[in-house]
Motif scaffolding. Structure first.
Motif, PDB file in Angstrom:
ATOM      1  N   GLU A  15       0.863  -1.169   0.000  1.00 57.50           N
ATOM      2  CA  GLU A  15       0.000   0.000   0.000  1.00 57.50           C
ATOM      3  C   GLU A  15       0.901   1.221   0.000  1.00 57.50           C
ATOM      4  O   GLU A  15       2.045   1.141   0.430  1.00 57.50           O
ATOM      5  N   LYS A  16       0.396   2.345  -0.457  1.00 59.28           N
ATOM      6  CA  LYS A  16       1.224   3.545  -0.534  1.00 59.28           C
ATOM      7  C   LYS A  16       1.753   3.918   0.848  1.00 59.28           C
ATOM      8  O   LYS A  16       1.018   3.908   1.824  1.00 59.28           O
ATOM      9  N   ASP A  17       3.044   4.220   0.928  1.00 57.40           N
ATOM     10  CA  ASP A  17       3.771   4.603   2.149  1.00 57.40           C
ATOM     11  C   ASP A  17       3.873   3.475   3.178  1.00 57.40           C
ATOM     12  O   ASP A  17       4.185   3.741   4.338  1.00 57.40           O
ATOM     13  N   ALA A  18       3.636   2.238   2.788  1.00 56.87           N
ATOM     14  CA  ALA A  18       3.779   1.104   3.714  1.00 56.87           C
ATOM     15  C   ALA A  18       5.253   0.717   3.805  1.00 56.87           C
ATOM     16  O   ALA A  18       6.014   0.847   2.855  1.00 56.87           O
ATOM     17  N   LEU A  19       5.653   0.239   4.980  1.00 56.21           N
ATOM     18  CA  LEU A  19       7.014  -0.228   5.210  1.00 56.21           C
ATOM     19  C   LEU A  19       6.987  -1.753   5.190  1.00 56.21           C
ATOM     20  O   LEU A  19       6.294  -2.378   5.979  1.00 56.21           O
ATOM     21  N   ILE A  20       7.753  -2.357   4.263  1.00 54.90           N
ATOM     22  CA  ILE A  20       7.729  -3.801   4.062  1.00 54.90           C
ATOM     23  C   ILE A  20       9.112  -4.373   4.323  1.00 54.90           C
ATOM     24  O   ILE A  20      10.112  -3.790   3.932  1.00 54.90           O
ATOM     25  N   GLN A  21       9.152  -5.514   4.984  1.00 55.17           N
ATOM     26  CA  GLN A  21      10.401  -6.208   5.293  1.00 55.17           C
ATOM     27  C   GLN A  21      10.583  -7.342   4.288  1.00 55.17           C
ATOM     28  O   GLN A  21       9.804  -8.283   4.267  1.00 55.17           O
ATOM     29  N   VAL A  22      11.609  -7.231   3.426  1.00 56.88           N
ATOM     30  CA  VAL A  22      11.885  -8.242   2.403  1.00 56.88           C
ATOM     31  C   VAL A  22      13.262  -8.843   2.650  1.00 56.88           C
ATOM     32  O   VAL A  22      14.038  -8.325   3.450  1.00 56.88           O
ATOM     33  N   ASP A  23      13.564  -9.929   1.934  1.00 59.99           N
ATOM     34  CA  ASP A  23      14.898 -10.523   2.034  1.00 59.99           C
ATOM     35  C   ASP A  23      15.947  -9.516   1.579  1.00 59.99           C
ATOM     36  O   ASP A  23      15.662  -8.586   0.828  1.00 59.99           O
ATOM     37  N   LYS A  24      17.178  -9.724   1.998  1.00 63.57           N
ATOM     38  CA  LYS A  24      18.287  -8.790   1.780  1.00 63.57           C
ATOM     39  C   LYS A  24      18.413  -8.369   0.314  1.00 63.57           C
ATOM     40  O   LYS A  24      18.422  -9.200  -0.590  1.00 63.57           O
ATOM     41  N   ILE A  25      18.508  -7.050   0.108  1.00 65.14           N
ATOM     42  CA  ILE A  25      18.732  -6.463  -1.203  1.00 65.14           C
ATOM     43  C   ILE A  25      20.089  -5.786  -1.166  1.00 65.14           C
ATOM     44  O   ILE A  25      20.388  -5.029  -0.236  1.00 65.14           O
ATOM     45  N   ASP A  26      20.928  -6.052  -2.165  1.00 69.55           N
ATOM     46  CA  ASP A  26      22.234  -5.414  -2.240  1.00 69.55           C
ATOM     47  C   ASP A  26      22.098  -4.063  -2.933  1.00 69.55           C
ATOM     48  O   ASP A  26      22.428  -3.908  -4.116  1.00 69.55           O
TER      49      ASP A  26
END
Length: 104
Positions: A15-26
């Motif tokens: 959703e707009k302005d949501a904070l999401i935790q994803v697997d490591k991004i370089d």
């Protein structure tokens, strides 16, 4: 408005302005990434479902921070065999903020 997207083999709800935790991004902090593997886009009454992805839809995110999760301990044990092992693991994650959801 929200979208379901797939990133690194996992699915997330954006959703707009949501904070999401994803697997490591370089990527550096503040880097902008466009994810075009959008599975579903919902805009109030209108819902677009992809086969497998929605054509022209993308989710624009900005990298906020990278961190390591708390330690998970794995204990292996076999009775009467004098076998035991203690193994620890810390998964690395990246927090991303959804900036925009673009629908074609």
């Amino acid at each position: 408005m929200y979208a379901l997207f797939e990133y690194k083999g996992k699915q997330y709800k954006a959703e707009k302005d949501a904070l999401i935790q994803v697997d490591k991004i370089d990527a550096e902090k503040g880097a902008k990434i466009a994810i075009d593997s959008v599975l579903l886009v919902s805009d109030g009454d209108k819902v677009s479902v992809g086969v497998p992805y929605v054509q022209g839809a993308k989710v624009e995110v900005e990298v906020e921070d990278s961190f390591r999760d708390k330690k998970v301990l794995v204990f292996k044990y076999k009775s009467k065999k004098d076998y035991h092992r203690l193994i620890g693991h810390r998964q690395e994650y990246t927090k991303v903020r959804v900036k925009n959801i673009v629908v074609a």
